[in-house]
Each structure stands twice: as structure tokens, then as C-alpha cells.
Design a protein around this motif. Structure first.
Motif, mmCIF file in Angstrom:
data_model
loop_
_atom_site.group_PDB
_atom_site.id
_atom_site.type_symbol
_atom_site.label_atom_id
_atom_site.label_comp_id
_atom_site.label_asym_id
_atom_site.label_seq_id
_atom_site.Cartn_x
_atom_site.Cartn_y
_atom_site.Cartn_z
ATOM 1 N N GLU A 186 -50.643 -38.713 33.945
ATOM 2 C CA GLU A 186 -50.178 -38.435 32.592
ATOM 3 C C GLU A 186 -49.273 -39.550 32.081
ATOM 4 O O GLU A 186 -49.363 -39.964 30.919
ATOM 5 C CB GLU A 186 -49.445 -37.088 32.560
ATOM 6 C CG GLU A 186 -50.382 -35.893 32.738
ATOM 7 C CD GLU A 186 -49.625 -34.584 32.876
ATOM 8 O OE1 GLU A 186 -48.379 -34.625 32.971
ATOM 9 O OE2 GLU A 186 -50.294 -33.515 32.903
ATOM 10 N N SER A 229 -51.441 -42.590 31.409
ATOM 11 C CA SER A 229 -52.229 -42.373 30.193
ATOM 12 C C SER A 229 -51.383 -42.597 28.947
ATOM 13 O O SER A 229 -51.851 -43.200 27.968
ATOM 14 C CB SER A 229 -52.810 -40.954 30.188
ATOM 15 O OG SER A 229 -53.676 -40.756 31.283
ATOM 16 N N CYS A 233 -54.406 -43.577 26.387
ATOM 17 C CA CYS A 233 -55.695 -42.925 26.615
ATOM 18 C C CYS A 233 -55.467 -41.481 27.020
ATOM 19 O O CYS A 233 -54.331 -41.049 27.263
ATOM 20 C CB CYS A 233 -56.490 -43.657 27.702
ATOM 21 S SG CYS A 233 -55.756 -43.572 29.361
ATOM 22 N N ASP A 234 -56.542 -40.724 27.115
ATOM 23 C CA ASP A 234 -56.475 -39.352 27.590
ATOM 24 C C ASP A 234 -56.490 -39.359 29.119
ATOM 25 O O ASP A 234 -57.159 -40.210 29.724
ATOM 26 C CB ASP A 234 -57.680 -38.574 27.063
ATOM 27 C CG ASP A 234 -57.608 -37.105 27.414
ATOM 28 O OD1 ASP A 234 -56.987 -36.352 26.643
ATOM 29 O OD2 ASP A 234 -58.158 -36.718 28.472
#
Length: 359
Positions: free
Chosen positions: A62, A65, A70-71
Motif C-alpha cells: 500500500e 502503491s 498505482c493501485d
């Protein structure tokens, strides 16, 4: 309509891989499913090393990201960019049949992984121009189609060239090769460049993958934390091809601390110092007799050509400074690569080269 899964080896598209004891997110007070020791090692009294780590630590993913824009479903974390390169070659290229494409001079691990995997290496060399190195994207597209390349590896900024590739031309290449090849953009040095990442273009151009690392700007080379960012369907395939426990828990914990807001602010300040030093050292080197050329750089190093590179290398080594000898690389028979150090270390390099001239 083609999808990114069409680029994956047909025999691996439904490959389940190895399901480890930590693959399922189970809850329990007593863990007896992984054949781990119930006692801690005497050298690790707190027991932190007794358990196998999370194969894909959620909190780290996380944070990465968020860092890369980004996801989490688009990101796979692993042992540096090297593992990401290896996973891409293994997942997309059939041994003895398929090829990758590189643009030399470039990072050597692309070709190493391909050859270890029994794949051909197609080389479309960069063009050495007075303003720096240029990628001939049209020639890359033609060679990729004619030679059946499954992956085109582009290093941006380049190692060892320092050249940042134009993003729109990278995307245009991916559009041209859609359904034929993946365009893997290695952005290991992007923090030092004034340019956008290709990550934001994956959503509309799913045959783009991006490699990122905490080894350079984030100063965690010893922890081996790298990421590949790609279409979620490809990430799922790569995860199934990955070894069960790629990251030690201690490395994950350090990486999470290194991505705190305070640590990232310090990293940004260090990057700012490096870029100032890079430009200052480039100007100073260019005026030293015996230096044939100092290439523009968007990375944390300078590539330079010398009249007598062996003498320069030996003189620096005698003074205790180690630089990278690149004379064995294609097109670089007179070149050395100098990483940016502290201002004091960079000044010492100049002192040695200046002394070489005046001695």
C-alpha cells in the motif's frame, strides 16, 4: 481484442504455482501449519525470525502503491528489480524460442536473465549523439516485430547512459507492439529526473510494465526491495511464478519505516543535493583536459569518456575512490561511470583528475 494475458506463455496462463502456508490469510492463536520451530533461535531471542514472512506484505504494498501512483493490485513487490526482470522473462518467454529486445549500452541483467532462460537477445543500440544518447524507436518497433521479441526492455533514465526517454514515444511504441510484446520500462533512477513515470499509462496501455526500486534514491540497496507495476492480470501471473517468501520480514519492516513522511522528506532533500552536485560535477569534468565527453544525465551518475581511461581509473583507485569501468560494454571502450557521492567525495574526484593533469 487482445489482452496482456495473450503475451504470457500459454502453458503458464492457468499455472497455479506453489501455495505456501502463508498464502491464505487465516487467523489463529497457535500456528502449526508451516513446520516452523515452536522455539526461537538463541541468536534471535524475540522470535521475530521464527515465522515465515508474508509473501506480499499488504502494508508495504500500500505504501509503495501510494509512492508510485498505482493501485495495490497493479504492484508486485520482490527482491529488487532483478527479480522483476527474471519473473517477466520467465512468464512471457518460451525457452529456446522467444526473444527479448534491449537497447545497448544498457543494464546488463536484461540480457543475463534472457540467456539464463534460453532466450535470444535482440539488440537495437542507442544512437550516440552530441546531445546524448537517443533511442531509435522506429528501429526498435521493426526489430521487435521481425525478431518476435516478447519483451522490450527500456531503461529510463538509462544505465549507464543517464538518458531519460520521451514518455510519449515509449507509449507510442507500446501501442505499435500491442498484442505482440510487453514494453518494460525500468525507472530505477526516475527520482533523479524531471520527467513523468510510465505508471499512469498502464491503465490505457496494458502492455506497459514499470520497474521501480528502493535501492537508489531511497538508499536501501542492501534490503533488496523492488517492484513491478503492471496490469493486474499480469501481476497475478507473476505472483504465481514467484518464490513463496521473497522478502525477509526485517527488510519489510525497514522499508516501511523508510517510507514514512519524515523519511521521504529526507530522501527528497538528498535527491535535490545529488542533482545539484551532478550538474556541478558535469560542468567541472567537461573542462578537465583528457576528458573527451561528459554525457548529460538524469540519474545519480555521470558517464564520461577519457583519452586514457585506465590511467584515470588507476589514479582514482590509488586515492581510494572506486568508479565503474565500462570499457568492456558495447560502444564504451573509453568510458567510466562515476556515481555521485557527497559534495566532499565529488570534490575529491575532481582534485584527483586535476592533479593528474598538472602532475
Amino acid at each position: 481484442m487482445s489482452t496482456v494475458l495473450d503475451l504470457v506463455r500459454e502453458d503458464l496462463r492457468a499455472f497455479a504455482g506453489y501455495k505456501s502456508a502463508r498464502s491464505d490469510r487465516l487467523e489463529g492463536a497457535v500456528w502449526l501449519n508451516a513446520n516452523e520451530s515452536p522455539w526461537s533461535n538463541a541468536g534471535n531471542p524475540d522470535g521475530s525470525a521464527r515465522r515465515y514472512p508474508d509473501p506480499q506484505p499488504q502494508r508495504l504494498r500500500e505504501r509503495l502503491s501510494a509512492l508510485y501512483g498505482c493501485d495495490p493490485g497493479q504492484l508486485l513487490v520482490g527482491r529488487g528489480s532483478d527479480e522483476a526482470i527474471d519473473l517477466l522473462v520467465r512468464a512471457l518467454c518460451r525457452p529456446g524460442n522467444d526473444a527479448i529486445l534491449i537497447t545497448s549500452p544498457t543494464f546488463g541483467m536484461y540480457a543475463v536473465n534472457a540467456r539464463l532462460h534460453g532466450c535470444r537477445v535482440v539488440d537495437v543500440p542507442l544512437v550516440d549523439e552530441s546531445a546524448g544518447w537517443r533511442c531509435d524507436f522506429d528501429a526498435v518497433a521493426v526489430a521487435a516485430r521481425e525478431q518476435g521479441a516478447r519483451i522490450v526492455f527500456l531503461c529510463s533514465p538509462g544505465n549507464p547512459t543517464g538518458t531519460l526517454l520521451p514518455l510519449e514515444q515509449v507509449v507510442s511504441l507500446a501501442e505499435t507492439l500491442e498484442g505482440r510484446a510487453l514494453v518494460a520500462v525500468d525507472e530505477a533512477y526516475l527520482e533523479y529526473a524531471d520527467g513523468p513515470s510510465a505508471v499512469a499509462r498502464i491503465g490505457t496501455q496494458p502492455n506497459i510494465a514499470v520497474l521501480r526500486t528502493l535501492s537508489k534514491a531511497h538508499a536501501l540497496a542492501g534490503e533488496r526491495i523492488g517492484s513491478v507495476i503492471a496490469d493486474p492480470a499480469l501481476i497475478d501471473v507473476l505472483r504465481r511464478c514467484q518464490a513463496p517468501y521473497p522478502l525477509p520480514a526485517s527488510c519489510v519492516a525497514l522499508a516501511e519505516r523508510a517510507l514514512s513522511s519524515e523519511a521521504q522528506a529526507a530522501t527528497a532533500a538528498a535527491v535535490g543535493t545529488v542533482t545539484i552536485e551532478r550538474d556541478r560535477l558535469a560542468r567541472a569534468l567537461a573542462s578537465v583536459p583528457g576528458v573527451r565527453c561528459v554525457y548529460p544525465s538524469d540519474a545519480n551518475f555521470l558517464l564520461a569518456r577519457f583519452d586514457d581511461p585506465q590511467a584515470v581509473f588507476d589514479r582514482l583507485l590509488a586515492a581510494g575512490t572506486v568508479v565503474r569501468d565500462l570499457r568492456a560494454a558495447p560502444m564504451l571502450g573509453d568510458a567510466l561511470r562515476i556515481s555521485l557521492g557527497t559534495p566532499e567525495q565529488n570534490a575529491a574526484v575532481l582534485d584527483v583528475l586535476t592533479a593528474q593533469v598538472t602532475a
